[in-house]
Design a protein around this motif. Sequence first.
Motif, PDB file in Angstrom:
ATOM      1  N   GLU A 101      25.305  38.503  35.055  1.00 40.54           N
ATOM      2  CA  GLU A 101      25.699  37.452  35.985  1.00 40.54           C
ATOM      3  C   GLU A 101      26.318  36.267  35.248  1.00 40.54           C
ATOM      4  OE1 GLU A 101      26.621  35.791  39.468  1.00 40.54           O
ATOM      5  OE2 GLU A 101      25.807  37.809  39.152  1.00 40.54           O
ATOM      6  N   LEU A 102      25.776  35.939  34.083  1.00 38.86           N
ATOM      7  CA  LEU A 102      26.302  34.818  33.304  1.00 38.86           C
ATOM      8  C   LEU A 102      27.728  35.075  32.820  1.00 38.86           C
ATOM      9  CD1 LEU A 102      23.293  33.651  31.078  1.00 38.86           C
ATOM     10  CD2 LEU A 102      24.478  32.314  32.825  1.00 38.86           C
ATOM     11  N   ILE A 103      28.039  36.323  32.498  1.00 37.23           N
ATOM     12  CA  ILE A 103      29.343  36.644  31.909  1.00 37.23           C
ATOM     13  C   ILE A 103      30.285  37.338  32.887  1.00 37.23           C
ATOM     14  CG2 ILE A 103      28.290  36.813  29.620  1.00 37.23           C
ATOM     15  CD1 ILE A 103      28.578  39.864  29.831  1.00 37.23           C
ATOM     16  N   ARG A 104      29.903  37.434  34.131  1.00 35.16           N
ATOM     17  CA  ARG A 104      30.666  38.194  35.128  1.00 35.16           C
ATOM     18  C   ARG A 104      32.141  37.787  35.167  1.00 35.16           C
ATOM     19  NH1 ARG A 104      29.537  40.986  39.985  1.00 35.16           N
ATOM     20  NH2 ARG A 104      27.302  40.638  39.645  1.00 35.16           N
ATOM     21  N   SER A 105      32.414  36.493  35.104  1.00 31.09           N
ATOM     22  CA  SER A 105      33.789  36.014  35.273  1.00 31.09           C
ATOM     23  C   SER A 105      34.711  36.377  34.115  1.00 31.09           C
ATOM     24  CB  SER A 105      33.801  34.499  35.469  1.00 31.09           C
ATOM     25  OG  SER A 105      33.327  33.829  34.325  1.00 31.09           O
ATOM     26  N   THR A 106      34.172  36.906  33.019  1.00 31.70           N
ATOM     27  CA  THR A 106      35.023  37.305  31.897  1.00 31.70           C
ATOM     28  C   THR A 106      35.589  38.708  32.079  1.00 31.70           C
ATOM     29  OG1 THR A 106      33.235  38.259  30.542  1.00 31.70           O
ATOM     30  CG2 THR A 106      33.644  35.879  30.332  1.00 31.70           C
ATOM     31  N   GLY A 107      35.123  39.420  33.112  1.00 33.84           N
ATOM     32  CA  GLY A 107      35.607  40.773  33.348  1.00 33.84           C
ATOM     33  C   GLY A 107      34.882  41.806  32.507  1.00 33.84           C
ATOM     34  N   PHE A 108      34.847  43.047  33.006  1.00 37.73           N
ATOM     35  CA  PHE A 108      34.187  44.144  32.299  1.00 37.73           C
ATOM     36  C   PHE A 108      32.783  43.737  31.857  1.00 37.73           C
ATOM     37  CE2 PHE A 108      38.763  44.550  31.630  1.00 37.73           C
ATOM     38  CZ  PHE A 108      38.997  45.829  32.117  1.00 37.73           C
ATOM     39  N   TYR A 109      32.121  42.993  32.715  1.00 31.69           N
ATOM     40  CA  TYR A 109      30.870  42.336  32.330  1.00 31.69           C
ATOM     41  C   TYR A 109      29.744  43.321  32.028  1.00 31.69           C
ATOM     42  CZ  TYR A 109      29.691  43.029  37.273  1.00 31.69           C
ATOM     43  OH  TYR A 109      29.450  43.571  38.510  1.00 31.69           O
TER      44      TYR A 109
END
Length: 276
Positions: A101-109
């Motif tokens: 959830e923390l890194i979701r916006s970077t894609g391919f999380y």
Amino acid sequence: MRGHEAGTGGRRRRLAGVTISLRETDLGRTRRARRIGRVLADTHPDAHCELDHSNPLELAAATILSAQCTDKRVNEVTPKVFARYPQAADYAGADRAELEELIRSTGFYRNKADSLIRLGQGLVERHDGQVPGKLTDLVSLPGIGRKTANVILGNAFGVPGITVDTHFNRLVRRWGLTTETDPVKIEHAIGALYPKRDWTMLSHRIIFHGRRVCQARKPACGACTLAKLCPSYGTGPTEPAVAARLLKGPRARDLAAAAGVDPELVPDQDGSVEAR
């Protein structure tokens, strides 16, 4: 400006007032490469690693997150990530759903979360939770390839390294410095043209140039400081007024001026640059 002419060195291409042999000798290529390096140093005095970090572990995590993502977005995400996972053991024991959830916006999380967790586990199990400063140790870790390892070595440990990302790959081939396509072979071919002490900053400058001037789809040939040294001149627009509009980044007008183009031709910039 473009055309071909006969010469004792074989076919030659005349570009932007400079003639470049299409059968360039190794010595000639090295000399041209060094000139390119000097021009890049003047063109991009602000070149640096654009991933925010304060230690090797943070840089390793940020580099993993940067795959198929802009550095700007990574830098927006990492403060919370670094605060939540300050040590390798924190990644090793991370709750996968929370990390995703923390890194979701970077894609391919999902893949990135897996790489971060396995990296943490590898560091804890093999290196007492510390990021090693040797290439062989780094590339043996989960989620760390040769490109990432060179980023870490050059920027966190001061060990010279060449970072062959998509921009570096594109530019050195456009410049005719190598015909290799394999990243490792490109790394060795370009490394042979420059002193080892210059490798890390050379990588930054080439990547800066690729993001801001020599973009993949439409390079700003008519507003490029390397026009006289580039056998691919003309791949993009050569008209200065058109090329100037293609320049990117907060120093776009400085880049235009460095190429002898009226900086007023450059539209207002938002500071963003191309994705990796």
